[in-house]
Design an enzyme around this catalytic site. Sequence first.
Site, short mmCIF file in Angstrom:
data_model
loop_
_atom_site.label_atom_id
_atom_site.label_comp_id
_atom_site.label_asym_id
_atom_site.label_seq_id
_atom_site.Cartn_x
_atom_site.Cartn_y
_atom_site.Cartn_z
N TYR A 155 -24.66 0.26 -4.41
CA TYR A 155 -25.74 0.42 -5.39
C TYR A 155 -25.76 -0.77 -6.36
CZ TYR A 155 -29.30 2.93 -7.95
OH TYR A 155 -30.49 3.30 -8.50
N LYS A 163 0.87 -1.18 0.00
CA LYS A 163 0.00 0.00 0.00
C LYS A 163 0.91 1.23 0.00
CE LYS A 163 -4.55 0.84 0.67
NZ LYS A 163 -5.73 0.13 0.21
N GLY A 211 -23.25 3.43 -2.38
CA GLY A 211 -22.30 4.12 -3.26
C GLY A 211 -21.93 3.23 -4.43
N ASN A 212 -20.67 3.30 -4.83
CA ASN A 212 -20.22 2.55 -6.01
C ASN A 212 -20.49 1.05 -5.89
OD1 ASN A 212 -19.16 4.65 -7.59
ND2 ASN A 212 -17.42 4.79 -6.21
P1 NAD Z 1 -18.47 4.92 -1.96
O1 NAD Z 1 -17.85 6.09 -1.29
O2 NAD Z 1 -18.79 4.98 -3.40
O3 NAD Z 1 -19.84 4.51 -1.19
C1 NAD Z 1 -20.01 4.61 0.17
C2 NAD Z 1 -21.44 5.07 0.40
O4 NAD Z 1 -21.69 5.07 1.80
C3 NAD Z 1 -21.70 6.48 -0.11
O5 NAD Z 1 -22.88 6.49 -0.89
C4 NAD Z 1 -21.86 7.29 1.17
O6 NAD Z 1 -22.77 8.37 1.03
C5 NAD Z 1 -22.40 6.24 2.11
N1 NAD Z 1 -22.21 6.56 3.53
C6 NAD Z 1 -21.19 7.21 4.11
N2 NAD Z 1 -21.40 7.32 5.43
C7 NAD Z 1 -22.58 6.70 5.68
C8 NAD Z 1 -23.32 6.46 6.85
N3 NAD Z 1 -22.90 6.91 8.03
N4 NAD Z 1 -24.48 5.79 6.73
C9 NAD Z 1 -24.92 5.36 5.53
N5 NAD Z 1 -24.24 5.56 4.38
C10 NAD Z 1 -23.09 6.21 4.46
O7 NAD Z 1 -17.51 3.68 -1.63
P2 NAD Z 1 -17.49 2.26 -2.33
O8 NAD Z 1 -16.43 2.24 -3.37
O9 NAD Z 1 -18.88 1.87 -2.68
O10 NAD Z 1 -16.97 1.35 -1.13
C11 NAD Z 1 -17.81 1.00 -0.06
C12 NAD Z 1 -17.02 0.23 0.98
O11 NAD Z 1 -16.46 -0.95 0.37
C13 NAD Z 1 -15.84 0.99 1.57
O12 NAD Z 1 -15.65 0.60 2.90
C14 NAD Z 1 -14.67 0.48 0.73
O13 NAD Z 1 -13.44 0.58 1.43
C15 NAD Z 1 -15.06 -0.96 0.53
N6 NAD Z 1 -14.46 -1.56 -0.67
C16 NAD Z 1 -14.68 -1.03 -1.89
C17 NAD Z 1 -14.10 -1.61 -3.02
C18 NAD Z 1 -14.35 -1.07 -4.40
O14 NAD Z 1 -14.06 -1.77 -5.39
N7 NAD Z 1 -14.90 0.12 -4.54
C19 NAD Z 1 -13.28 -2.74 -2.88
C20 NAD Z 1 -13.09 -3.28 -1.60
C21 NAD Z 1 -13.68 -2.68 -0.49
#
Ligand code: NAD
Length: 349
Positions: A191, A80, A187-188
Amino acid sequence: MSIFSHPEYDQHEQISCYHDPKTGLQAIIAVHNTNRGPTLGGCRMWHYASDAEALTDVLRLSRGMTYKSALANLDLGGGKSVIIGDPQQHKTPELLAAMGRMLERTGNQYIAAEDSGTSVADLSVMAEHTNNVAGITDRIGIDGTPCNGDPSPATAYGVFVGLKTAVQKRLGCHHLDGVKVAVQGIGNVGYRLCHLLHNAGAQLYITDIHPQRVAQAQAEFGAIAVSGQEIYSLDVDVFAPCALGAVLNDATIPLLSAKVVAGAANNQLAGQRHDLMLQERGILYAPDYALNAGGIIDLYYERIGHEHLKVRAHIETISETLEEIFRRAEQQKRPTGEIADRLAEERFR
Ligand code: NAD
């Protein structure tokens, strides 16, 4: 600031600190373990309160990547990097170029990908100075349509596969039709997970701090919106944390009625004992890093150049890994998070 006696130091192989006075770049790259191959992990840019905080983060996160890649049976180690600075204020093309040169000097032991505070566009700037960057190539995504390097669809698919496996194990249900799932954060990843769950017939309950996303999910999936606090205590089958870390803690675990916890968020357990607390409450916890490995699997195949069906098939092996974790947890009467760690260690030590 100590290194070898640092609480988060865990036999890391290489820790490099870089400073480029011209651009103001201050970065740390941590290579935790390369037993399975070169390391791949996010490059985070964050306004850390101190250098010590940045070091703690990079040590902890790089170790986590070793466990995630090993558990996913990838020929990758764990690494990282962190750039110290506010992405809104301090990010410049020159600083990103300097980071690219730093990545080149790390000698193919660490490959950087997008993370909090960095974007695909930022990584593309770094890639002008090094090949040690992943997740920036346009390709065919796991659903057979073009994608731009965003790993979220692959992550969401892996979570979906793992959630189904956990439901089958805990509820004895071979399908998701009518299964009630509470998704925290749409989120990403969240959804897309909702989309897959909806298509499989699940009944969705959602919460997010962005009202527009909530409204969209209500319209598209017939999801029921609830408050940030209500999401824990709903009478549902599955709780899927897809927003924040540390959401499984002393305050929330007693509220859960769900029999399964399966979501994308990293570091869902506030502490190790919460793994045991879930087990004692009869809640089957699908370990977060086993479930959310779809993204790293996607990035791995992007580098070695396989077609999307092969990527999809590898993501589906998350199911077998989970079955192994659940089987051992049952046999040894130990919590699933602990068992996942032991299984990952067997795979990289
Ligand atoms: P993102 O930022 O797109 O989505 C997170 C969502 O959570 C957002 O819509 C945000 O508004 C919402 N949120 C924030 N605080 C909140 C709360 N208190 N209550 C309810 N909703 C809340 O992030 P992402 O890429 O969708 O990732 C989501 C999680 O998955 C993160 O913890 C990330 O580390 C983990 N993750 C993501 C990936 C990836 O490929 N994107 C891979 C591994 C792990």
